[in-house]
Structures are given as C-alpha cells and as structure tokens.
Scaffold this active site. Structure first.
Site, mmCIF file in Angstrom:
data_model
loop_
_atom_site.group_PDB
_atom_site.id
_atom_site.type_symbol
_atom_site.label_atom_id
_atom_site.label_comp_id
_atom_site.label_asym_id
_atom_site.label_seq_id
_atom_site.Cartn_x
_atom_site.Cartn_y
_atom_site.Cartn_z
ATOM 1 N N HIS A 1 -4.653 -6.058 7.223
ATOM 2 C CA HIS A 1 -5.737 -5.317 6.591
ATOM 3 C C HIS A 1 -6.897 -6.253 6.250
ATOM 4 O O HIS A 1 -6.897 -7.417 6.623
ATOM 5 C CB HIS A 1 -5.197 -4.571 5.380
ATOM 6 C CG HIS A 1 -4.274 -3.447 5.758
ATOM 7 N ND1 HIS A 1 -4.484 -2.140 5.413
ATOM 8 C CD2 HIS A 1 -3.123 -3.445 6.479
ATOM 9 C CE1 HIS A 1 -3.523 -1.375 5.898
ATOM 10 N NE2 HIS A 1 -2.680 -2.159 6.559
ATOM 11 N N ARG B 1 6.857 -3.995 -8.567
ATOM 12 C CA ARG B 1 6.037 -5.121 -9.018
ATOM 13 C C ARG B 1 5.728 -6.101 -7.882
ATOM 14 O O ARG B 1 6.595 -6.391 -7.060
ATOM 15 C CB ARG B 1 6.753 -5.859 -10.146
ATOM 16 C CG ARG B 1 6.848 -5.065 -11.432
ATOM 17 C CD ARG B 1 7.708 -5.735 -12.467
ATOM 18 N NE ARG B 1 9.082 -5.889 -12.005
ATOM 19 C CZ ARG B 1 10.105 -6.149 -12.812
ATOM 20 N NH1 ARG B 1 9.911 -6.309 -14.108
ATOM 21 N NH2 ARG B 1 11.324 -6.274 -12.330
ATOM 22 N N ARG C 1 7.477 -1.493 -21.965
ATOM 23 C CA ARG C 1 7.248 -2.914 -22.250
ATOM 24 C C ARG C 1 5.806 -3.350 -21.967
ATOM 25 O O ARG C 1 5.221 -4.132 -22.726
ATOM 26 C CB ARG C 1 8.211 -3.779 -21.447
ATOM 27 C CG ARG C 1 8.063 -5.261 -21.743
ATOM 28 C CD ARG C 1 8.940 -6.113 -20.856
ATOM 29 N NE ARG C 1 10.367 -5.772 -20.988
ATOM 30 C CZ ARG C 1 11.328 -6.445 -20.374
ATOM 31 N NH1 ARG C 1 11.030 -7.463 -19.571
ATOM 32 N NH2 ARG C 1 12.584 -6.097 -20.530
ATOM 33 N N GLY D 1 0.817 -1.199 0.000
ATOM 34 C CA GLY D 1 0.000 0.000 0.000
ATOM 35 C C GLY D 1 0.853 1.253 0.000
ATOM 36 O O GLY D 1 0.480 2.276 -0.588
#
Length: 395
Positions: A193, A254, A224, A61
């Site tokens: 969470h 990522r 890409r 987050g």
C-alpha cells in the site's frame, strides 16, 4: 527517498529508507515491543494529518474494517443492528464484506461504474429498501467515490456511511481526505500500500464514543485503555479491578510498537509519495487513455493511484490470458482488479446477502480486468515497456 526499480515492473516496492531502519532500532533498544507510546503518537499524528479528531491503529486494514463494523453495531447512537441491510460495491476486497456477515448484517451487492470502478451511485440509490441502514463505500485503487453526492443520498435516506479507504490513502475530493467522509474510515499500511508498517491498519473518526469503543474493542473489550471518566464504562479508580474489567465483546487487534514507529517515519513521506504516484499517472493516462482496446480508470477528485487498471475491450476482449502471459514474459507483474466481482466467489454461499441480481459491469471487471503497479518514484521506463508489450496486440 530516491529509489529505482531494477529489471522489470513489479506491483509494489519499498517506501523505506534509513529512517525506518533507525526507527526499528530505536524500538529494539527501548525493549518495549508491544503497543505503546510510538503507536499512540502515530495515531495522533495520522489523524491530524488527514483531518480527523481520532485515530486507532490495529494490526491490519482487514482488522480496521472489523473494528469499524463492530463499533458501529455496538454503538447505541448508530441505527445499525443484526438483520439490517448494508449496501456494498460488488468489486472490493473480501474483508470489506466479512465483518458485515460476522455481525449479522445483510449485504446487498451494487454494481460498479465502468469508468471509475467505484459503486454506481444511480444503482445504489435505486437499491435502497426499507431495511437498508448503511453504506460501506470503497474508494477503489486510490480513486475517490463521489462522496459529495453519496453524502446527500445518505442524508436523504438516513443511512450510516462507513468508508473502506484501505487502497486510497492520500486521495482527496474537494480538498478533503478520503477516509474522513464517513462516520469512520479505514486505512491499510501493509507493504503493497501507499505507506508500510510491515503489517498494520488504522481507523479514523470524529466521533468520541466510537473512538473510545474502538480502544476497548481493540484489546479484549476491557476498560484498561480508557480514561477514568469515559463514554463506554466509567472506571472505579481501583487499578487492580479496572485493568481487567470487560465491557464490550472485543478482540486482540493490537499492533506492534515497531509498526507505530515505522508509521511515524512513513507519514512524513506521504506528500512526496502521493505526488510521485500522481506524476506517474499523468504519463499513464497520456499513453493509454486514448487506446480503443483499453479502458482505464477515470479519476474522481484527486486519486492517489494505488495502481493502474485496464478493462480489455475491442480487439483485446477475451484475450486476458494472452495479455497476462505477455506481461509476465516481459517481467511485468499484474493481477486481477482487486477481487473482481466478489459475488462470483464460492465463499458467498456462506455469507448473509440479499438476493444477488445481475452485476454486468462487475462481470466485465472479473472477466476482462487487470491492473499493474504504481510507485512513488518515476517509472517512465516501466510504462514505456508496458506500452511496448500492449502494442504487440494492436495488429
């Protein structure tokens, strides 16, 4: 997804069952561990679930907040540049604030409302100045900001609205999901969470330019992951060159393919998770809502009740250390309300901020606030234990 707590009252518990472990095993069997089709499917399913056009998953987050601020500042369609001022609530998590500093924006801290714990909209409107360009709104502990009013304020003053919704997945206002009122909204899927993908976070948006910019920024700023014809920088059609063409100053945010697979299973459980938390909140409010020495959070819209907060008042004011000790002895976990008055933290001397004036409610939160956990399954026994501990202080 039946679950119970053992002895005591923890802040957080797992929302996984056998389906999540099967999802992990499926990824292991596939041999594809880096971001791939499971992440992409989760992004699509997540954004559809919450009523947004696009979703981008990242590794936390906090990274979602960074990605959001980066996309907003770099977008030619949003009036937000280094040196501009952004209004922020004085009570939130550090990574609400850090990306603003990192992109050269100046934060102006605005005090919060003593009942909702969200930014005080009267004070926010009064804080708008000639350099104010945006609001980074935070729905605290699952409780929606009054976005209907905030959107009117932003429209009247030509301000960009961004949402940090990391604590409020599943909350709604007027039937609309929090996280979808701003031009972008962020979510967290960390363990404590509402849903958990080990580590993880997402950004949702209806703006296609911002979506494509975030795809690029998430992975080194390259082209890409974009279509040949796109809104950021068209590809040439030469895969050798297009896979390594860098057009934005990006990062590596990522997520893992496992996190995407976990998210797809967790998303199926969101309605039951939120319903369970809201059912516990009914008991919580009945037990603690009328106590003279406690102030609990007042709900706006339909909260997803991340946790249950208290401001200690009356006979309990100034006795937080005693209360926390008693809770600890009863095996009830507690913690400060998010990060309290963030403007009091030493790190602020390193951040770009406007002059910080009095923040009396945030100070109350900092000095006299705490919260305990909520869960997706019944916790009537734990709330009864909490009641028993706090009743000891009524004498």
């Amino acid at each position: 997804m039946q679950q119970t707590i053992g002895e005591g009252f923890p802040l957080a518990t797992s929302t996984w069952d056998s389906k999540e472990y099967e999802a992990l095993q499926s990824v292991i069997t596939s041999g594809r561990f880096t971001m791939g089709p499971e992440v992409k499917a989760f992004e699509s399913e997540f954004s559809e679930h919450f009523g947004a056009r696009f979703g981008v998953m990242v590794n936390s987050g906090s990274s979602a907040n960074l990605l959001t601020v980066a996309a907003a500042v770099l977008s030619p369609h949003i009036r937000l540049s280094p040196g501009d001022e952004v209004l922020v609530p004085a009570v939130s998590w550090p990574t609400t604030f850090y990306p603003l500093h990192q992109y050269g924006l100046t934060m102006r801290f605005v005090d919060v409302d003593v009942d909702t714990l969200n930014v005080d909209l009267d004070l926010l409107e009064a804080s708008i100045g000639p350099n104010t360009r945006a609001v980074f709104a935070v729905s605290l502990l699952g409780n929606p900001v009054d976005f209907e009013r905030l959107l009117r304020i932003c429209e009247e003053h030509d301000l960009v609205l961004i949402e940090d919704n990391c604590e409020s997945l599943g909350a709604t206002l007027g039937g609309r999901a929090t996280g979808t009122f701003g031009v972008m909204g962020t979510f967290s899927t960390f363990f404590s969470h509402h849903i958990a993908t080990m580590e993880g976070g997402l950004v949702v948006t209806d703006d296609e330019y911002l979506y494509q910019a975030m795809l690029s920024l998430r992975a080194h700023g390259w082209t890409r992951d974009l279509e040949r014809q796109n809104l950021i920088h068209d590809k040439t059609g030469d895969p050798f060159a297009d896979s390594f063409r860098f057009v934005l100053p990006g990062y590596n945010l990522r997520p893992l393919e496992m996190s995407g697979a976990l998210g797809r299973e967790q998303l199926k459980k969101v309605p039951d998770i939120i319903a369970g938390r809201r059912a516990n909140a009914l008991i919580f409010r009945e037990k603690f809502g009328s106590r003279e020495n406690l102030r609990i959070q007042r709900e706006t819209g339909e909260s997803s009740w991340f946790g249950f907060s208290f401001l200690l008042e009356g006979s309990l004011k100034g006795r937080r250390a005693e209360v926390v000790e008693a809770l600890t002895q009863a095996n009830i976990e507690s913690r400060p309300i998010v990060a309290g008055n963030f403007a009091r933290n030493p790190v602020v001397k390193h951040l770009r901020t406007a002059e910080i004036g009095p923040l009396p409610v945030a100070d109350l939160v900092d000095d006299h606030g705490l919260f305990v956990g909520n869960h997706h399954f019944p916790i009537a026994e734990q709330l009864e234990l909490l009641d028993e501990v706090l009743t000891q202080f009524d004498d």
